[in-house]
Design an enzyme around this catalytic site. Structure first.
Site, PDB file in Angstrom:
ATOM      1  N   LYS A 221       0.806  -1.219   0.000  1.00  0.00           N
ATOM      2  CA  LYS A 221       0.000   0.000   0.000  1.00  0.00           C
ATOM      3  C   LYS A 221       0.841   1.273   0.000  1.00  0.00           C
ATOM      4  CE  LYS A 221      -4.348  -1.992   1.171  1.00  0.00           C
ATOM      5  NZ  LYS A 221      -5.469  -2.196   2.116  1.00  0.00           N
ATOM      6  N   ARG A 261      -3.479 -10.252   4.368  1.00  0.00           N
ATOM      7  CA  ARG A 261      -3.869 -10.287   2.943  1.00  0.00           C
ATOM      8  C   ARG A 261      -2.715  -9.667   2.161  1.00  0.00           C
ATOM      9  NH1 ARG A 261      -5.924  -6.882  -0.728  1.00  0.00           N
ATOM     10  NH2 ARG A 261      -7.330  -7.726  -2.345  1.00  0.00           N
TER      11      ARG A 261
HETATM   12  N1  LIG Z   1     -10.133  -7.281   3.751  1.00  0.00           N
HETATM   13  C1  LIG Z   1      -9.444  -6.460   2.936  1.00  0.00           C
HETATM   14  N2  LIG Z   1      -9.691  -6.465   1.615  1.00  0.00           N
HETATM   15  C2  LIG Z   1      -9.018  -5.611   0.794  1.00  0.00           C
HETATM   16  N3  LIG Z   1      -9.293  -5.585  -0.525  1.00  0.00           N
HETATM   17  C3  LIG Z   1      -8.639  -4.731  -1.343  1.00  0.00           C
HETATM   18  C4  LIG Z   1      -7.657  -3.882  -0.823  1.00  0.00           C
HETATM   19  C5  LIG Z   1      -6.946  -2.939  -1.736  1.00  0.00           C
HETATM   20  O1  LIG Z   1      -5.696  -3.437  -2.038  1.00  0.00           O
HETATM   21  P1  LIG Z   1      -5.429  -4.210  -3.431  1.00  0.00           P
HETATM   22  O2  LIG Z   1      -5.831  -3.240  -4.505  1.00  0.00           O
HETATM   23  O3  LIG Z   1      -3.995  -4.516  -3.387  1.00  0.00           O
HETATM   24  O4  LIG Z   1      -6.278  -5.422  -3.473  1.00  0.00           O
HETATM   25  N4  LIG Z   1      -7.336  -3.892   0.491  1.00  0.00           N
HETATM   26  C6  LIG Z   1      -8.028  -4.741   1.321  1.00  0.00           C
HETATM   27  C7  LIG Z   1      -7.775  -4.783   2.746  1.00  0.00           C
HETATM   28  O5  LIG Z   1      -6.931  -4.041   3.295  1.00  0.00           O
HETATM   29  N5  LIG Z   1      -8.503  -5.644   3.496  1.00  0.00           N
END
Ligand SMILES: Nc1nc2ncc(COP(=O)(O)O)nc2c(=O)[nH]1
Length: 285
Positions: A221, A261
């Site tokens: 991030k 994640r």
């Molecule tokens: N539970 C959860 N789900 C998520 N989905 C997408 C993203 C955005 O990041 P990405 O674009 O790398 O998927 N961050 C989260 C998160 O911090 N927690």
């Protein structure tokens, strides 16, 4: 939908690793890398083979300012990938804020709903999850990608995130969801500015202290990229933030988080096993 058997949350005696699989053209860190089903399936299988406990399949970018796609497009993107990964023996979660997409994903074999809106974006999600009896990640959220930064104002971010997550739990339990289905997530990068993310990582013990499993999503991030900016102030590119992400995996595992994640599932799979070995040695004294 008939109630599917309640699918228990895996608790392998270590922090769980959820591998990120965005089947989108515009996600912030891997947008377009896995936009076609074949490439996405191959990557999901690779993360499964590398030790990911879940492959988290998403069909709509949640990055700040991202355009929304409709449910039909989301389903078109994620369902073929979910079916193939489940058929290959992977455990799959669906990253969606829409009950319609979640329902289709559960029918396709997904075993967990990962909802960045914590049920706020679609009032039908709580009923769907209650009927299906599956685990549900309630992430802290203050609006869709276009308005989330306007909402990034806190007096004490850890206290407020804990309070808002607690309120969500009360609401969805009142709607029939069993507490043991729930996983909390502080929503790093969602309606959070830099310092808010660091304070939430520093305060993970308080979020874990709410008594429900906690998922942490720091992987690649922007707040990590800004920390790692070079002497000219150039933000570290997303694909070069995996070492910093690994540090957040260790911190989360040490704080007692249920899961992380991450994009680099292999590295975090090794890290969580290492942390678990040290924690076991501490217990044995
Ligand atoms: N539970 C959860 N789900 C998520 N989905 C997408 C993203 C955005 O990041 P990405 O674009 O790398 O998927 N961050 C989260 C998160 O911090 N927690």
């Amino acid at each position: 939908m008939s109630a599917a058997p309640a699918l228990a949350l895996p608790r392998p005696g270590r922090c769980v690793v959820m591998g990120v699989l965005n089947v989108t053209p515009d996600s912030f860190s891997d947008g377009g890398c896995f936009a076609d089903a074949g490439t996405a399936i191959a990557h999901g299988l690779a993360m499964h083979a590398a030790g990911a406990d879940y492959v988290d399949v998403g069909g709509e970018s949640t990055r700040p300012g991202a355009d929304r796609v409709d449910a039909a497009e989301e389903c078109r993107r994620v369902l073929p990938v979910i079916r193939e990964l489940v058929a290959a023996g992977a455990r799959v979660s669906v990253d969606t804020t829409r009950a319609e997409v979640a329902e289709a994903a559960l029918h396709a074999g997904a075993g967990l709903v990962n909802d960045v809106s914590g049920g706020l974006a679609d009032q039908r999600m709580a009923r769907l999850v209650a009927d299906a009896g599956v685990p549900w990640v309630l992430m802290h959220w203050r609006g869709h990608s276009r308005e989330m930064y306007a909402a990034a104002r806190y007096g004490d971010v850890v206290t407020e995130v804990c309070a808002e997550l607690t309120a969500r739990v009360e609401d969805v339990v009142a709607a029939g969801v069993a507490p043991e289905q729930l996983v909390l997530d502080p929503g790093l990068g969602f309606a959070k500015r830099g310092e808010h993310n660091w304070r939430l990582l520093a305060g993970l013990d308080r979020i874990v202290g709410l008594g429900l499993p906690v998922l942490v999503g720091a992987s690649r991030k922007s707040f990590l990229g800004r920390l790692l900016a070079d002497a000219e102030g150039t933000v570290r590119p997303a694909e070069q933030r995996d070492a910093a992400t690994l540090a957040t995996t260790v911190l989360a595992a040490e704080a007692g988080a249920w899961g992380v994640r991450v994009h680099d599932a292999a590295a975090s799979a090794d890290a969580v096993r290492t942390v678990a070995a040290v924690q076991a040695a501490r217990r044995e004294g």
